[in-house]
Design an enzyme around this catalytic site. Structure first.
Site, PDB file in Angstrom:
ATOM      1  N   LYS A 288       0.860  -1.138  -0.096  1.00 41.75           N
ATOM      2  CA  LYS A 288       0.305  -0.086  -0.043  1.00 41.75           C
ATOM      3  C   LYS A 288       0.875   1.116   0.054  1.00 41.75           C
ATOM      4  O   LYS A 288       1.876   1.166   0.852  1.00 41.75           O
ATOM      5  CB  LYS A 288      -0.873  -0.008   1.181  1.00 41.75           C
ATOM      6  CG  LYS A 288      -1.707   1.190   1.496  1.00 41.75           C
ATOM      7  CD  LYS A 288      -2.652   1.201   2.396  1.00 41.75           C
ATOM      8  CE  LYS A 288      -2.503   1.778   3.692  1.00 41.75           C
ATOM      9  NZ  LYS A 288      -3.699   1.994   4.264  1.00 41.75           N
TER      10      LYS A 288
HETATM   11  C1  5RP Z   1      -1.931   4.484   8.425  1.00 43.35           C
HETATM   12  C2  5RP Z   1      -2.691   3.593   7.438  1.00 43.35           C
HETATM   13  C3  5RP Z   1      -4.307   3.957   7.069  1.00 43.35           C
HETATM   14  O1  5RP Z   1      -4.918   2.987   7.162  1.00 43.35           O
HETATM   15  C4  5RP Z   1      -4.001   4.674   5.642  1.00 43.35           C
HETATM   16  O2  5RP Z   1      -3.259   5.741   5.678  1.00 43.35           O
HETATM   17  C5  5RP Z   1      -5.400   4.721   4.968  1.00 43.35           C
HETATM   18  O3  5RP Z   1      -5.970   5.553   5.414  1.00 43.35           O
HETATM   19  P1  5RP Z   1      -6.190   6.933   4.862  1.00 43.35           P
HETATM   20  O4  5RP Z   1      -6.988   6.778   3.525  1.00 43.35           O
HETATM   21  O5  5RP Z   1      -6.989   7.989   5.879  1.00 43.35           O
HETATM   22  O6  5RP Z   1      -4.951   7.676   4.503  1.00 43.35           O
HETATM   23  O7  5RP Z   1      -2.257   2.739   7.241  1.00 43.35           O
HETATM   24  O8  5RP Z   1      -0.654   4.171   8.813  1.00 43.35           O
END
Ligand code: 5RP
Length: 259
Positions: free
Chosen positions: A170
């Site tokens: 991610k």
């Molecule tokens: C924090 C994360 C969050 O899940 C990620 O940032 C996703 O959330 P957003 O769309 O609010 O950024 O992994 O470390």
């Protein structure tokens, strides 16, 4: 991939794409806006998510155990917004992830930050355990304050995650995002990032999917929206139906604020 690992990965995907709902923010931010009461926030959104990303504490207290939605369990943490964010450890064991019937575990890495090495060791530890039990590992490329969110940096972080054995990565959308995807031999998902106007967030999601992301792991741009259900439906239309942002926003017109 072993059968179990492959089966768990396929639970997260619908036709090769995925809308993960991220509600793990409290693990370092506390009661974030929109997530003060996780059960209240999450319950109406569950029918529209392909999976739910959260910590074991919120899973056990705020999601009913008869829920069949695949769980992506956050297993790194141990720090807060008051301290150095990269100083993470593995907070939740692989055995606990299996007990909770998780479909994947998520570990943050902080490439270039003070505790880069420890976070890469956390990822490696969970990949080794994941290989033992057939549990996919999602690496989250967290970006330290001093880092640029550009294709060079994100490409480096994603590639390192994949080289260490992460099954999914991610990261954030950026200019030249296709370079990030091309340099990462495992599927890439984007985070939504800070809350922006709905149509802008949909545009980012649409561009990411166009440039090769398999989907989104989105939090604040859904649960901080003025209409979270309409917003997650619009995100689904972008990720699963290939609609562009304007078209997706139109499908929920009336609910989402106009441009
Ligand atoms: C924090 C994360 C969050 O899940 C990620 O940032 C996703 O959330 P957003 O769309 O609010 O950024 O992994 O470390």
């Amino acid at each position: 991939m072993t059968w179990g690992l492959q089966n768990r990965v396929s639970r997260l995907m619908k036709d090769g794409h995925t809308v993960m709902l991220a509600v793990d923010h409290g693990y370092f931010q506390g009661p974030t806006t929109g997530l003060e009461n996780p059960r209240k926030t999450v319950t109406p959104l569950l029918p529209y998510a392909d999976s739910l990303m959260l910590t074991r504490g919120v899973l056990r207290t705020s999601v009913d155990a008869d829920q069949t939605l695949p769980i992506v369990l956050r297993v790194s943490g141990g720090t807060s917004i008051l301290k150095e964010l990269s100083d993470e450890v593995v907070t939740t064991s692989m055995e606990e992830a299996i007990r909770l019937n998780a479909s994947a575990v998520a570990v943050s890495i902080f490439v270039g930050s003070e505790h880069e090495k420890e976070t890469l060791a956390n990822l490696s530890e969970m990949v080794n355990a994941g290989e033992r039990y057939g549990m996919p590992v999602l690496a989250v490329t967290a970006v330290g304050r001093e880092m640029a969110r550009d294709a060079r940096y994100l490409g480096l972080a994603c590639r390192i995650a994949a080289e260490l054995g992460a099954n999914l990565v991610k990261t954030y959308y950026c200019e030249d995002f296709r370079k990030v995807v091309d340099g990462c031999p495992v599927p890439v998902i984007i985070a939504g990032g800070k809350k922006v106007p709905e149509e802008e967030a949909l545009r980012v999601a649409a561009s990411a999917v166009r440039d090769g992301a398999v989907g989104v792991d989105m939090g604040r741009n859904i649960f901080q929206s003025s209409d979270p259900v309409a917003m997650i439906k619009a995100v689904r239309a972008v990720v699963h139906e290939g609609k562009d942002a304007e078209e997706a926003a139109r499908t929920v017109r009336g609910s989402l604020p106009a441009r």
